[in-house]
Every structure is written in C-alpha cells, then in structure tokens.
Design an enzyme around this catalytic site. Sequence first.
Site, mmCIF file in Angstrom:
data_model
loop_
_atom_site.group_PDB
_atom_site.id
_atom_site.type_symbol
_atom_site.label_atom_id
_atom_site.label_comp_id
_atom_site.label_asym_id
_atom_site.label_seq_id
_atom_site.Cartn_x
_atom_site.Cartn_y
_atom_site.Cartn_z
ATOM 1 N N ASP A 1 -4.108 -7.714 1.951
ATOM 2 C CA ASP A 1 -2.813 -7.282 1.458
ATOM 3 C C ASP A 1 -1.868 -7.197 2.659
ATOM 4 O OD1 ASP A 1 -0.857 -6.210 -0.288
ATOM 5 O OD2 ASP A 1 -1.451 -4.172 0.260
ATOM 6 N N ASP B 1 1.680 -4.931 3.097
ATOM 7 C CA ASP B 1 2.152 -3.584 3.396
ATOM 8 C C ASP B 1 1.010 -2.573 3.396
ATOM 9 O OD1 ASP B 1 5.411 -3.331 3.203
ATOM 10 O OD2 ASP B 1 4.642 -5.017 2.058
ATOM 11 N N ASP C 1 -4.985 -1.651 0.303
ATOM 12 C CA ASP C 1 -4.785 -0.196 0.323
ATOM 13 C C ASP C 1 -4.578 0.398 -1.062
ATOM 14 O OD1 ASP C 1 -1.480 0.494 0.053
ATOM 15 O OD2 ASP C 1 -2.043 -1.560 0.521
#
Length: 462
Positions: free
Chosen positions: A153, A155, A404
């Site tokens: 991922d 961010d 996340d």
Amino acid sequence: MTTRYRVEYALKAHRRDHFIEWIKGLVAVPFVLLSHPTAGFESRAGGVMKIAEEAHTKYVDIFREIEQMIDDHIKHQDIGIQHQSKLKLLVPSIGTFFTRLPLVEAFKIQDRIRSISYRRFVPPSFNDIRLILNTAQTLAITMTGSLELATFDGDVTLYDDGQSLEPTNDVIPRILALMALNIKIGIVTAAGYLESEKYYSRLHGLLEAAVASEVLTMKQKQNLIVMGGESNYLFKFSPTAPHLLERIPRQQWLLPEMTTWTESRIQLLLGRAELALSECIESLHLPAIVLRKERAVGIIPASPTIKLPRESLEEIVLAVSKVLEASPPNPPPSLINGSATTYANANSNNADKIPFCVFNGGNDVFVDIGDKSWGVRCVQKYFSDQDNECGRPIYPYRTIHVGDQFLSSNGTNDFRARTVATTAWVASPAETVVLLDEIMGIVAAMRSGNERRGESKFELLN
C-alpha cells in the site's frame, strides 16, 4: 456499566480483528495469573526474572497450541472442509491460510524485542499480537525461499499519510534490496490517476533510486510496477518514459472476470455511490464536496484547511457500503444515461455485481471500482505473463502484501488482500522498514550457510 459496555462493543465491532482479539484473550489468562505486580518491589534476581521465565513458558505453550490449530485448519482446507476445523468453530471469521505460521518462533523473536514476558502491569496488546503474526508470516514465506512478489500500500505503509516517497525514505534501499534478489515489487494504491506524472510525484524517490542503481540489472528494474485506483490503472517502470512510468493498456493485464465490468455498469455503481455520498454530506452537515473520477467517486473537504471528524468518515464508509451492497446490480438499458437519482432507483434481476471498495482515507472517503484483492491478483497475472522463463502463476503463498488498513471497517481495502496473498499489517512506514529488515535478515541467514547443526534457523536472526 454493563449495558454501556455492550453498546460500545457492538458499535465498535466493525473495527476489530477477531483472530487477534481471540489470541489476546488467551494470553490474558497467564498474564493475570502470573503478573504479580508486587514483584516490582522485590529484588529483581528473585522476583521479576523468575516470573518472566514462567510467563514466557506459558505464552509459548499457548502459541504452540494456536500454531497446531492453524496446522489442523490447513489440513481441513486441503480437503475442502475448513468449516469443520476447531479454529473455524472458535473464530468463525477466520479465513484462508496460505502458509503455516511458526508462532512459537515468532513470539520468541518479538519477546526479545518487546520484553512481553517481563511486563507486570501491561498485558500482551493488540499490537504485540499483530507484530507476532507479521513475524510468523515473514518467517513462513521467506524460510521456504518461496517469496516471489511483494506488494505494498502507499499511504501510512511506505510514507506518511498524504506525503510522498522522498529519496531519504528508509524503505527505498530495502525495496531495492528485494529487487536485487529478483523479488518483484508492486505498489498497489488507492490513488487513482490517469497520468504517470501524478504517480511520479508520490513515488519519485523510489523511481529515481531505481534509475540510479548500479546494482540492479535492467530486468530487475522492470520488476517494479504501480497498480493505481486499487485495481484500475497499471504502470510499469521505464527509464525512458517522461516520468519513469509507462501506462500498460488494460487488455494486457485484466483478469478474465473483469472483462464483464462494462462502462455502463461501472457508471451505474458510481452514480449510486455519488448519491449516497451527497446524502451523507447533507445529513452529517459536513463542509465537504463530492469529487467524481473516471473509476472512483468520493468526498473531500471543501477547503484544504478543514479536518473532517474521524467518526463522520467511518459513518460514511459504513453507510455507503450498506447502500451499495443493497442496490440492484444493473440498470435497464434506457436508464444508463440517467441521473444519479435514477441510478439509485434502477432495478434489475441480474445477480452479478461489480466489486467496489469504500474506504476512509484519513480526511476523505472514496468509492473505487474493484479492491486490493483484484489489484494484487492483476499484479500477479501481469508478472506471470511477463515471465516467460517461469510460465506459471505467482501463487498467494509466494506473495506478501504489506498494508495498514486491515480492520473490517475498511473491509474492501487491504483487508481483502488476505484472500489472494499472505499479508503483513503495519501501522507506520517505520514498521515497514523493520518488516523488510526481517525479510532480508532471514534471506541473508539462509544464504550464508552458517547454520550450526541442531540449531533453529530462526536463531540466526538474533
């Protein structure tokens, strides 16, 4: 108090990982029985050390039992009766395991790092369990030498929320080191852009480092791709492209199932989502506007200085998800060019629906076509098609996805990647660096050939 607890637990149930919570409950028992907070007033030689050894032994026993239950669950998977496994009965939400999880060894490693057994006042936490699971997964996929693809991922995983991958980011040399081992890299991000320039602005540190690398071969450099909009835009690294990224036409990487996602059906879904988002803005009195893209629609603050409440963003994720899940899949042909209101009222008997992702981006909410599971699968397919020497698929047990957002409130973001790859759940770019160091440490230990007879291979990491 009991009623209040039950209400709050019910309201927050969508933000829990039931497997981790279950493990927390198991390890809480020896913590309570052995914690002895008064040991803090005793001599360390006769108090804390002895209790820590006892706690460590109890924790190891528990993780050994869990590890064996996972092995049993995998055996049930192999013959198609995973719903009958003991683990499935105890944790109904448990999914598919693509590898074994050496939890005992993983706990020993994390216990040395985090001193879990020595704690007298703070029990093993959610983050303790999450990191133990990460280490176990890293050990499992790396010790076998089967890691072929790592996807990330953007961010909060590679860089801080809303920032970019700067040249000084510590994750960059680690990714290049993986590439030097012929491990393929895919950045699978929710950011959906048609132009390579915008991806370059987010990832320029990594792209420029790949260009400048004198260690990587050209073939290894081309093992870097970017999947944008969850599963909608694919770019590959190209040192001669204007922004070091070349867009790959969809027909070269689409999965067969995705060819049925017609433009009319996509716009129908986005139209319904747009209406639902607009209603949320109105009902929650938010200073926000709707932003429609080619393959996504979302809400953003009306001004860059505005911070939208986290609770409102979560409310929107859940509300819009429910609206779209309950909506009919396809419109009659006469309604395809209708308004957003018409889209929302369209009816159909077609049971097929286009998958979508509704996620909280920190200060916005977006609905994307597809999700991370489709994105990771597309990356697997693209690299498999490009690798003429291999000529076989990149399987889930040869892939690790690092992200996340694995809570079920974001159930169509990183959470969905669990269905197509092994996964690691990080909470910051710093944790990603530690995870990659673990991977490289295991690879280095395996390649050094310095294991001593009878010694656990995992001990080489310490």
